[in-house]
Design an enzyme around this catalytic site. Structure first.
Site, short mmCIF file in Angstrom:
data_model
loop_
_atom_site.label_atom_id
_atom_site.label_comp_id
_atom_site.label_asym_id
_atom_site.label_seq_id
_atom_site.Cartn_x
_atom_site.Cartn_y
_atom_site.Cartn_z
N HIS A 127 2.14 2.49 9.01
CA HIS A 127 1.82 2.59 7.58
C HIS A 127 1.59 4.03 7.10
O HIS A 127 0.72 4.29 6.28
CB HIS A 127 0.60 1.73 7.25
N HIS A 201 0.34 -3.97 0.44
CA HIS A 201 -0.25 -4.70 1.56
C HIS A 201 -1.38 -5.62 1.09
O HIS A 201 -2.40 -5.76 1.77
CB HIS A 201 -0.78 -3.71 2.60
N GLU A 341 4.95 -8.51 2.86
CA GLU A 341 5.23 -7.12 2.48
C GLU A 341 6.75 -6.87 2.45
O GLU A 341 7.37 -6.66 3.49
CB GLU A 341 4.57 -6.17 3.48
#
Length: 380
Positions: A127, A201, A341
């Site tokens: 991420h 997210h 996502e």
């Protein structure tokens, strides 16, 4: 990978009264440890839906949605103040990038040059790294009322930040219309060749964040014939695996908890539940297409998620361990929320068969995500 043109949702202005027009409101939310102020921008419509966005992490902090009886409740996991987001972020509602999901060993090459990223997940990059976009203060560029209320935020990621090449200028636009559709559009441009994969997210629980009911009784549909299975470190093996005969077949509405403990499938064991990318398509599309539908039979709430991206990561909050205390003083645990996502596939820069996550100077990256809420009658 082919880049796309923007897709916009619009409502006719004819017959729309001021009472029907969506509104946007700015308020202080708190401060960072260095004293910088954080704002909350709340988008509301006449149907009782409300979405609040922070300029810290471009976080979707809250979504209030009516059930089939018209009662509006919070349906996302998160916090009421900055302390939670600073101490136990868990990516709740966060904008994640520069590259969402995992990159093996935090390493990739562009035009023969190797780049090393900041590592933050078992020797891999996750991420965007330990200081990804979810932990940056974004600039609020524009807040708009109208038939569709919106907020536009901007972040400039310097060349070399977390190891990524090129200065990346990113915008996040959140828009709420009168049909209970919340659209999130991410766009980005770069000063030199780089990789980009930005997504949201958010964790949803359509039964209500305060209900203390897990999402295992929600029904999930994902129109995907295959997934990209992972190894024990949750890095894709490179295989495109059909969902037939596996716990990952959600082509028809299926109760999430029905197969989430099926330890015969190594993917369930590796992820401690569902944590896998589904192959919606093999390319970015010009217009959003359905990625997933989530239904809660008790409240009647339905969430359709659409995007232009080729994949969607399903994650059932498997690593929530009760140490994060949410906005209703609920200790969040495994299964309290579901994240879906839309993105390019994980580790794409090291997996040529997955396509490309490359962005060159003069191109524009876009990920368009639509969260469309509705209700349905009780199941028989």
């Amino acid at each position: 990978m082919k880049r796309i043109i923007a897709f916009t949702l619009a409502l006719p202005l004819i017959g729309l009264t001021p009472a029907q027009a969506a509104t946007a409101e700015r308020k202080p939310f708190g401060t960072l440890r260095d004293g910088r102020a954080v704002e909350a921008i709340t988008l509301s419509n006449a149907k009782g839906m409300r979405a609040t966005v922070l300029n810290y992490g471009a976080i979707l902090q809250s979504v209030m949605v009516p059930d089939r009886a018209g009662r509006s409740e919070e349906v996302t996991l998160g916090y009421n103040d900055m302390q939670g987001y600073l101490e136990k972020p868990n990516y709740f509602g966060a904008t994640v990038g520069r590259y969402a999901n995992r990159i093996k060993a935090g390493s990739f090459a562009i035009d023969g040059r190797q780049y090393k990223l900041a590592l933050n997940n078992n020797g891999n990059a996750l991420h965007g790294g330990p200081l990804g976009y979810d932990k940056r203060l974004w600039t609020v560029e524009k807040v708009t009322d109208g038939p569709t209320a919106s907020v536009v935020m901007r972040y400039v990621s310097p060349d070399g930040e977390e190891g990524y090449p090129g200065a990346l200028t990113v915008t996040a636009t959140y828009s709420l219309d009168e049909d209970n559709a919340l659209t999130v559009e991410y766009s980005a441009t770069t000063t030199k060749p780089t990789i980009v994969n930005i997504t949201n997210h958010s964790f949803f629980n359509l039964g209500g964040e305060a209900s203390q009911r897990s999402i295992y009784d929600h029904y999930l549909t994902i129109p995907a014939d295959a997934t990209t299975p992972v190894d024990a470190s949750l890095i894709p093996t490179g295989e495109i695996r059909p969902v037939d005969g596996t716990p990952f077949d959600f082509r028809r509405p299926t109760r999430i908890g029905e197969r989430i403990r099926d330890g015969r499938d190594p993917q369930i064991v590796f992820g401690q539940g569902y944590d896998e990318n589904f192959v919606i398509a093999r390319d970015v599309s010009k217009a959003p297409r359905l990625h997933a539908r989530v239904e809660d039979a008790t409240t009647g709430r339905v969430l359709d998620i659409l995007s232009n991206q080729p994949g969607v990561q399903l994650y059932t909050g498997n690593f929530l361990d009760g140490t994060a205390i949410g906005r209703s003083n609920h200790a969040y645990r495994q299964g309290d929320g579901i994240a879906l996502e839309p993105q390019v596939f994980p580790d794409t820069p090291n997996q040529p068969a997955f396509g490309s996550a490359r962005l060159d100077r003069g191109q524009t990256y876009r990920n368009i995500i639509i969260y469309r809420f509705s209700t349905t009658a009780p199941r028989n």
